[in-house]
Design a protein around this motif. Structure first.
Motif, PDB file in Angstrom:
ATOM      1  N   GLU A   1      63.857  11.199  99.523  1.00 37.88           N
ATOM      2  CA  GLU A   1      63.877   9.960  98.753  1.00 37.88           C
ATOM      3  C   GLU A   1      64.220   8.803  99.679  1.00 37.88           C
ATOM      4  O   GLU A   1      64.822   8.984 100.744  1.00 37.88           O
ATOM      5  CB  GLU A   1      64.890  10.039  97.611  1.00 37.88           C
ATOM      6  CG  GLU A   1      66.309  10.309  98.038  1.00 37.88           C
ATOM      7  CD  GLU A   1      67.244  10.504  96.854  1.00 37.88           C
ATOM      8  OE1 GLU A   1      68.418  10.110  96.983  1.00 37.88           O
ATOM      9  OE2 GLU A   1      66.791  11.054  95.827  1.00 37.88           O
ATOM     10  N   ARG A   2      63.806   7.596  99.271  1.00 41.15           N
ATOM     11  CA  ARG A   2      64.053   6.406 100.080  1.00 41.15           C
ATOM     12  C   ARG A   2      65.208   5.603  99.485  1.00 41.15           C
ATOM     13  O   ARG A   2      65.329   5.473  98.268  1.00 41.15           O
ATOM     14  CB  ARG A   2      62.809   5.523 100.159  1.00 41.15           C
ATOM     15  CG  ARG A   2      61.651   6.167 100.900  1.00 41.15           C
ATOM     16  CD  ARG A   2      60.527   5.169 101.108  1.00 41.15           C
ATOM     17  NE  ARG A   2      59.346   5.774 101.693  1.00 41.15           N
ATOM     18  CZ  ARG A   2      59.152   5.929 102.997  1.00 41.15           C
ATOM     19  NH1 ARG A   2      60.091   5.519 103.841  1.00 41.15           N
ATOM     20  NH2 ARG A   2      58.052   6.486 103.448  1.00 41.15           N
ATOM     21  N   GLY A   3      66.029   5.042 100.377  1.00 40.08           N
ATOM     22  CA  GLY A   3      67.113   4.184  99.952  1.00 40.08           C
ATOM     23  C   GLY A   3      66.671   2.744  99.833  1.00 40.08           C
ATOM     24  O   GLY A   3      65.499   2.409 100.037  1.00 40.08           O
ATOM     25  N   GLU A   4      67.622   1.873  99.524  1.00 39.31           N
ATOM     26  CA  GLU A   4      67.309   0.452  99.334  1.00 39.31           C
ATOM     27  C   GLU A   4      66.772  -0.194 100.601  1.00 39.31           C
ATOM     28  O   GLU A   4      65.986  -1.131 100.541  1.00 39.31           O
ATOM     29  CB  GLU A   4      68.554  -0.283  98.856  1.00 39.31           C
ATOM     30  CG  GLU A   4      69.034   0.152  97.470  1.00 39.31           C
ATOM     31  CD  GLU A   4      70.266  -0.613  97.039  1.00 39.31           C
ATOM     32  OE1 GLU A   4      70.770  -1.443  97.834  1.00 39.31           O
ATOM     33  OE2 GLU A   4      70.726  -0.382  95.910  1.00 39.31           O
ATOM     34  N   ASN A   5      67.212   0.297 101.751  1.00 41.73           N
ATOM     35  CA  ASN A   5      66.772  -0.272 103.031  1.00 41.73           C
ATOM     36  C   ASN A   5      65.668   0.549 103.676  1.00 41.73           C
ATOM     37  O   ASN A   5      65.472   0.485 104.893  1.00 41.73           O
ATOM     38  CB  ASN A   5      67.967  -0.382 103.979  1.00 41.73           C
ATOM     39  CG  ASN A   5      69.034  -1.318 103.449  1.00 41.73           C
ATOM     40  OD1 ASN A   5      68.724  -2.381 102.923  1.00 41.73           O
ATOM     41  ND2 ASN A   5      70.290  -0.912 103.568  1.00 41.73           N
ATOM     42  N   ARG A   6      64.973   1.335 102.879  1.00 41.27           N
ATOM     43  CA  ARG A   6      63.848   2.154 103.312  1.00 41.27           C
ATOM     44  C   ARG A   6      64.264   3.338 104.171  1.00 41.27           C
ATOM     45  O   ARG A   6      63.424   4.028 104.750  1.00 41.27           O
ATOM     46  CB  ARG A   6      62.798   1.314 104.069  1.00 41.27           C
ATOM     47  CG  ARG A   6      62.260   0.132 103.281  1.00 41.27           C
ATOM     48  CD  ARG A   6      61.521   0.601 102.048  1.00 41.27           C
ATOM     49  NE  ARG A   6      60.296   1.322 102.384  1.00 41.27           N
ATOM     50  CZ  ARG A   6      59.584   2.013 101.504  1.00 41.27           C
ATOM     51  NH1 ARG A   6      59.986   2.116 100.233  1.00 41.27           N
ATOM     52  NH2 ARG A   6      58.479   2.626 101.873  1.00 41.27           N
ATOM     53  N   GLU A   7      65.570   3.583 104.288  1.00 42.19           N
ATOM     54  CA  GLU A   7      65.986   4.783 104.983  1.00 42.19           C
ATOM     55  C   GLU A   7      65.611   5.997 104.137  1.00 42.19           C
ATOM     56  O   GLU A   7      65.443   5.894 102.922  1.00 42.19           O
ATOM     57  CB  GLU A   7      67.488   4.765 105.276  1.00 42.19           C
ATOM     58  CG  GLU A   7      68.388   5.010 104.075  1.00 42.19           C
ATOM     59  CD  GLU A   7      68.670   3.777 103.248  1.00 42.19           C
ATOM     60  OE1 GLU A   7      69.520   3.845 102.343  1.00 42.19           O
ATOM     61  OE2 GLU A   7      68.034   2.736 103.513  1.00 42.19           O
TER      62      GLU A   7
END
Length: 252
Positions: free
Chosen positions: A58-64
């Motif tokens: 899954e991707r986080g808010e900062n695209r990590e």
């Protein structure tokens, strides 16, 4: 540019992408994943996108990018340590309530001990291990009991290999390690003061299955102040309890 292996299946590349994640770095950029998996950035990005679409990443808010809940769910469901974990948790909780330090359950995995559970206290001593984290068998108290009561061929192989020192107390000399493991077998437990961190000590006992094979290590990580030794009877009793819970017909 990272090297792309030719003739490799998409599944094999996806496994390399998933293997890029480590316990102390649960969130990574795509470029870091590409570097660690030795894939071209475009290839890594495509595989990450597919794994995200299936919920495995899954991707986080900062695209990590981080491991997804779906992957955790599948891994937990299929884990060979599931019954061990269920049998051990009541004993880990009881020990933790008594000692108020880190209490851990580790299993052998290759030349490492893999920690599958840990209970911690707010003001407990520093501890380098964590759930899903690893330490080499030669360095930790859990590793010493698994080595001491494990297969002889593995023990001899590790004694022939270079061994990493974490502190000045870590045993890296083969002759000294052999003597230490002999002592563990005689005592039935391992007590290692300052072997991973100067301020911490580890106390561990083996957990046996019904055939007498050491399948896990139960350990306490506490301050390096000579007080852990008092908890040996507690750990040994808990290890016997876990064995009985796993094997109701076991008599010891």
């Amino acid at each position: 540019m990272p090297r792309t292996y030719t003739g490799e299946s998409t599944l094999a590349r996806a496994i390399r992408v998933l293997s890029a994640f480590e316990p102390d770095q649960p969130a990574l950029s795509v470029s870091t994943i590409a570097r660690r998996s030795q894939l071209h950035v475009a290839t890594a990005s495509r595989i990450v996108a597919e794994l995200v679409a299936h919920g495995l990443l899954e991707r986080g808010e900062n695209r990590e990018v981080r491991v997804g809940v779906r992957l955790w769910e599948l891994a937990s469901r299929a884990s060979p340590t599931l019954s061990l974990h269920q049998a051990a948790m009541p004993y880990l909780s009881d020990i933790h309530a008594v000692v108020d330090h880190h209490v851990q359950l580790g299993v052998p995995d290759g030349d490492d001990v893999l920690f599958v559970e840990r209970l911690s206290a707010k003001n407990a001593v520093i501890n380098y291990s964590r759930i899903a984290g690893r330490l080499p068998l030669h360095a930790s108290s859990s590793g010493h009991v698994l080595l001491a009561f494990g297969p002889q061929d593995q023990r001899e192989r590790i004694l022939r290999q270079p061994m990493k020192a974490y502190t000045a107390h870590t045993i890296t000399d083969p002759a000294k390690l052999r003597d230490a493991l002999d002592l563990v077998r005689r005592r039935g437990y391992a007590l290692l003061p300052g072997h991973i961190h100067d301020d911490a000590a580890g106390l561990a006992v083996p957990v046996f299955d019904s055939l007498g094979k050491a399948i896990a290590a139960l350990s306490i990580i506490g301050p390096n102040d000579d007080r852990l030794n008092a908890h040996v009877p507690l750990l040994l009793a808990a290890a016997r309890g876990i064995r009985r819970a796993l094997n109701p017909s076991a008599t010891t």
